[in-house]
Structure formats: structure tokens, C-alpha cells
Enzyme design. Structure first.
Site, PDB file in Angstrom:
ATOM      1  N   ASP A  21       0.857  -1.190   0.000  1.00 53.22           N
ATOM      2  CA  ASP A  21       0.000   0.000   0.000  1.00 53.22           C
ATOM      3  C   ASP A  21       0.888   1.233   0.000  1.00 53.22           C
ATOM      4  O   ASP A  21       1.744   1.398   0.875  1.00 53.22           O
ATOM      5  CB  ASP A  21      -0.891  -0.024   1.252  1.00 53.22           C
ATOM      6  CG  ASP A  21      -2.074   0.923   1.139  1.00 53.22           C
ATOM      7  OD1 ASP A  21      -2.221   1.578   0.097  1.00 53.22           O
ATOM      8  OD2 ASP A  21      -2.847   0.998   2.112  1.00 53.22           O
ATOM      9  N   ASP A 115      -3.323   2.608  -5.874  1.00 49.19           N
ATOM     10  CA  ASP A 115      -2.179   2.682  -4.961  1.00 49.19           C
ATOM     11  C   ASP A 115      -1.983   1.453  -4.082  1.00 49.19           C
ATOM     12  O   ASP A 115      -1.247   1.505  -3.099  1.00 49.19           O
ATOM     13  CB  ASP A 115      -2.296   3.915  -4.070  1.00 49.19           C
ATOM     14  CG  ASP A 115      -3.535   3.890  -3.188  1.00 49.19           C
ATOM     15  OD1 ASP A 115      -4.412   3.033  -3.392  1.00 49.19           O
ATOM     16  OD2 ASP A 115      -3.631   4.754  -2.292  1.00 49.19           O
ATOM     17  N   GLU A 116      -2.598   0.319  -4.413  1.00 51.47           N
ATOM     18  CA  GLU A 116      -2.369  -0.876  -3.604  1.00 51.47           C
ATOM     19  C   GLU A 116      -2.594  -2.140  -4.419  1.00 51.47           C
ATOM     20  O   GLU A 116      -3.341  -2.143  -5.404  1.00 51.47           O
ATOM     21  CB  GLU A 116      -3.246  -0.879  -2.346  1.00 51.47           C
ATOM     22  CG  GLU A 116      -4.723  -0.949  -2.610  1.00 51.47           C
ATOM     23  CD  GLU A 116      -5.530  -1.083  -1.333  1.00 51.47           C
ATOM     24  OE1 GLU A 116      -5.103  -1.827  -0.421  1.00 51.47           O
ATOM     25  OE2 GLU A 116      -6.594  -0.453  -1.248  1.00 51.47           O
TER      26      GLU A 116
END
Length: 409
Positions: A21, A115-116
Site C-alpha cells: 500500500d 495505490d495498492e
């Protein structure tokens, strides 16, 4: 930037699943171009009275500022907070760079959002070393090649890996061997379990359940009685770290949408928003049926001259709640400033889909939890008596039966 830290609970079987993350991703990208902001309270938002915070640095979070908070509230908490205008094209470009690094280590990458991602590194260890060594190599490359920090959780299941990455934030690395999983999991508060929002937590607290261990030691029938068959079983299984889902490299559905073509062109904002409510409820129900949640909500408008415009918003946290989707698309419609132009078609789309329950339900608070519970009941009634057996009160004024389309894409 926060210094990197690594914690290992090694002493048993090496786990194979990584959850990576990016830390305060949008804010971290903006700080790359504004190095003087590093170490200071800052938020990503349009600097306007109606704006909301898209991302906040950890210095801002320490002052109580959170994503989805009205900017005016953030400024009350910190009058000197630095407001950074968002640049979504930059976030997409950096996301692409980061994901390409992940693929250099394993082809088994499940991107959850911009974003992860989850990674299965079981086939990469002969080349790159232990899962902990792989995680550290990924962190180092992400920092060296993009300048961005990330946190990594390593565990035997997706559920525990995500908990570990959250625990390691910011800029950390936490490894949970299989033999140590319950020792790590059971002392945690019940709110750490996927899908436990404030309302669910209140129900459990009233029954004297405060930690994951409390849930694990409860009779499953008691949890089912309190929360229903699906939720009660889900929580009990997770309390024992039972999460059989593999890291998936493909998703059959990339988006779920609903469009409506009017018999006659419409200019009335109230009718447009009522139609959007119907569509948002439909999309929410389809998401819940597929056990998915959406990080991106989109609006499509086609005018009488057949010009089409689309707008979208990426949420800090995923949702499958129709009323939350409706709120976003209404805001997008207001921002569109149609100038009274006649509209022939309007539509709602949910994209950036993730598995349901992989994120906490804190964004929408008590009201969001209450709506989700109500909509789940509506789903159950609809399955038994038909999809139109329960409808919002705002639909007592009937929308004309016209050309509808619902499209998973």
C-alpha cells in the site's frame, strides 16, 4: 518522509502473500514536486469552499485531518495546512511505474486500486529470496525509482497481509508467519476485521465482544443471530484467519453501470437526480450481489444534440452502498454545470472494483453503515418478491419506463 522500518515475526513457515500500500499516495506524489512541503501538514484538494480532502500527509493526519473531510474542517483543525492542487494524471503515471516494479518480481499481481495491490511471491523465492527479502527489495526499488514510500504486509492470507501492511504504516514492513497468525490477530480490536463499521462494532460491543479473540471464542450461532447468516459467518471465519481467496490476476467485471434514456429530453435537476438515485441503487445492488465494491464512481450525460460528457471521482475508500454512490454522482452533476441544456440520457458507472470487505467502512460513518444494512435488507426482499417490491420513497413519483441498460464491463 518517514524512515523505513521492518518488523519480522519469523519463526515458522514463510508466508507467500504481500499486500503493498502506497503511503498517502496522492499527497506523497505532490510533495515530490514541492520538497519544501515535506514534513509539514498538507492536504490534496481543490482550494474552494465546497472541496473535500482527497489525501493528507501523515503530519496532517496527526492533527485529525482525514480523507473525505471537508476542506473547511481541515483548515479549522490546522489553519496553516498547505493545500496542494490534485493532478490525477501524475497519480496514474506513478501508479503505472509502481505496478511495473511489482510485475518484475511476480506475474501474480492483483491490483486493488491505483495505490495498492496483492502479490503472490510463492514462485519468486528461488530467484529473489524469502518473502521478507522480496518485500524489502520492492520497497527499495519503489523508493529509488519513484521517490515514494510504501508499506508492506506479508502473511499467509490476503486478510492478514492487509492487516499487517496497515499495522506497519507509514513506510514499514511487517511479516506474519503462519504459526504466529493467531497471536498477531486475536489481540486486535474487532474494528480491524474487514467490513466491521461503527454500527456492527456497536452491536458486538453490546454483547461484550471487543477483540478478535472474543469473536473467535463466540458460538457462531450467536454471531449469526446478531448480524445475520452472511456477516456472522464471515466474521467468525476471519477471526480464525480463514481466508481461502487466492491472489487473482483477472477480474471478469471491470465496471458495473446503469443508463437511462428519457422519452423526452429533461432539464429538471430534481428529475435527473431522482433517476440517478434509481440507477445508483441498482449499481449498488449489483456490486453487493457480485461481492464487489467500487473505488471510482462515474457519471455520463448525453445532451439533446448527442454530445456526451463523462465525469468520475476516485474515492478514498471503496463502497457498494447506493446512497453513497448517489451522493457522488449528484455532486458530479452539479459540478458539470449543464447550463440548463436538455439531457436525453444519464448514467451511473462503478469502476476500480475490489473484493467486498477489503477496506474498512469508516469513510461514510454511522450513516453509511445504516444505509448499507438497509440496502442489504432491500436486496433480500427483492430476491424474494421481485426487484421493484421495495423502492425509495422518492420513487413514489414514477419515472417513465424507458430504455434502460445495465452493463458490467
Amino acid at each position: 518522509m518517514q524512515p523505513s522500518h521492518s518488523v519480522s515475526l519469523l519463526g515458522g513457515t514463510a508466508p507467500n502473500i504481500l499486500h503493498i500500500d502506497m503511503d498517502a499516495f496522492f499527497a506523497s506524489v505532490e510533495v515530490l514536486d514541492r520538497p519544501e512541503v515535506a514534513g509539514k501538514p498538507a492536504v490534496v484538494a481543490h482550494d474552494s469552499p465546497r472541496s473535500v480532502v482527497t489525501s493528507a500527509t501523515y503530519e496532517a493526519r496527526a492533527l485529525g485531518i482525514r480523507s473525505a473531510m471537508p476542506l473547511v474542517t481541515a483548515k479549522r483543525l490546522c489553519p496553516d495546512v498547505i493545500v496542494l492542487e490534485p493532478h490525477f494524471e501524475k497519480y496514474r503515471a506513478y501508479s503505472k511505474k509502481v505496478m511495473s516494479i511489482f510485475y518484475d518480481f511476480t506475474p501474480v499481481v492483483e491490483q486493488l486500486s491505483i495505490d495498492e495491490a496483492f502479490l503472490d511471491v510463492s514462485g519468486a523465492q528461488k530467484i529473489f529470496g524469502t518473502p521478507e527479502q522480496i518485500a524489502q527489495q520492492i520497497k527499495d526499488r519503489v523508493r529509488d525509482e519513484t521517490g515514494l514510500p510504501c508499506s508492506v504486509g506479508v502473511a499467509s492470507t490476503k486478510f492478514v497481509a492487509k492487516l499487517a501492511s496497515t499495522k506497519s504504516k507509514p513506510n514499514g514492513l511487517l511479516v506474519i508467519p503462519e504459526e504466529e497468525t493467531l497471536a498477531f490477530l486475536h489481540p486486535l480490536p474487532i474494528e480491524t476485521i474487514w467490513g466491521v463499521g461503527k454500527k456492527t462494532a456497536e452491536v458486538l460491543h453490546k454483547r461484550g465482544l471487543h477483540t478478535v479473540a472474543d469473536i473467535a471464542q463466540s458460538p457462531p450461532a450467536s454471531l449469526i443471530s446478531a448480524l445475520g447468516q452472511a456477516a456472522g459467518t464471515h466474521l467468525y471465519e476471519l477471526s480464525w484467519a480463514r481466508d481461502p481467496r487466492p491472489v487473482s490476476t483477472q477480474r471478469a467485471e471491470k465496471s458495473i453501470g446503469k443508463e437511462h434514456t428519457f422519452n423526452e429530453d429533461v432539464t429538471d435537476a430534481e428529475k435527473l437526480k431522482a433517476t440517478l438515485l434509481f440507477q445508483a441503487d441498482h449499481v449498488g445492488a449489483q456490486l453487493r450481489k457480485a461481492q464487489l465494491e467500487a473505488r471510482t464512481i462515474g457519471l455520463k450525460v448525453t445532451f439533446s444534440d448527442f454530445e456526451s460528457l463523462t465525469r468520475s471521482r476516485t474515492l478514498p475508500e471503496a463502497t457498494s452502498v447506493g446512497r453513497e454512490i448517489h451522493k457522488v454522482v449528484c455532486e458530479l452533476l452539479d459540478e458539470l454545470k449543464t447550463g440548463g441544456r436538455s439531457i436525453r440520457l444519464i448514467g451511473v458507472r462503478a469502476a476500480s472494483l475490489v473484493d467486498a470487505g477489503t477496506q474498512q467502512l469508516s469513510l461514510w460513518g454511522d450513516e453509511g453503515d445504516a444505509w448499507k444494512e438497509a440496502e442489504i435488507v432491500m436486496d433480500q426482499v427483492g430476491e424474494k418478491f421481485g426487484p421493484d417490491s421495495v423502492r425509495p420513497a422518492s420513487f413514489l413519483r414514477k419515472i417513465e419506463p424507458t430504455r434502460e441498460s445495465g452493463t458490467p464491463g
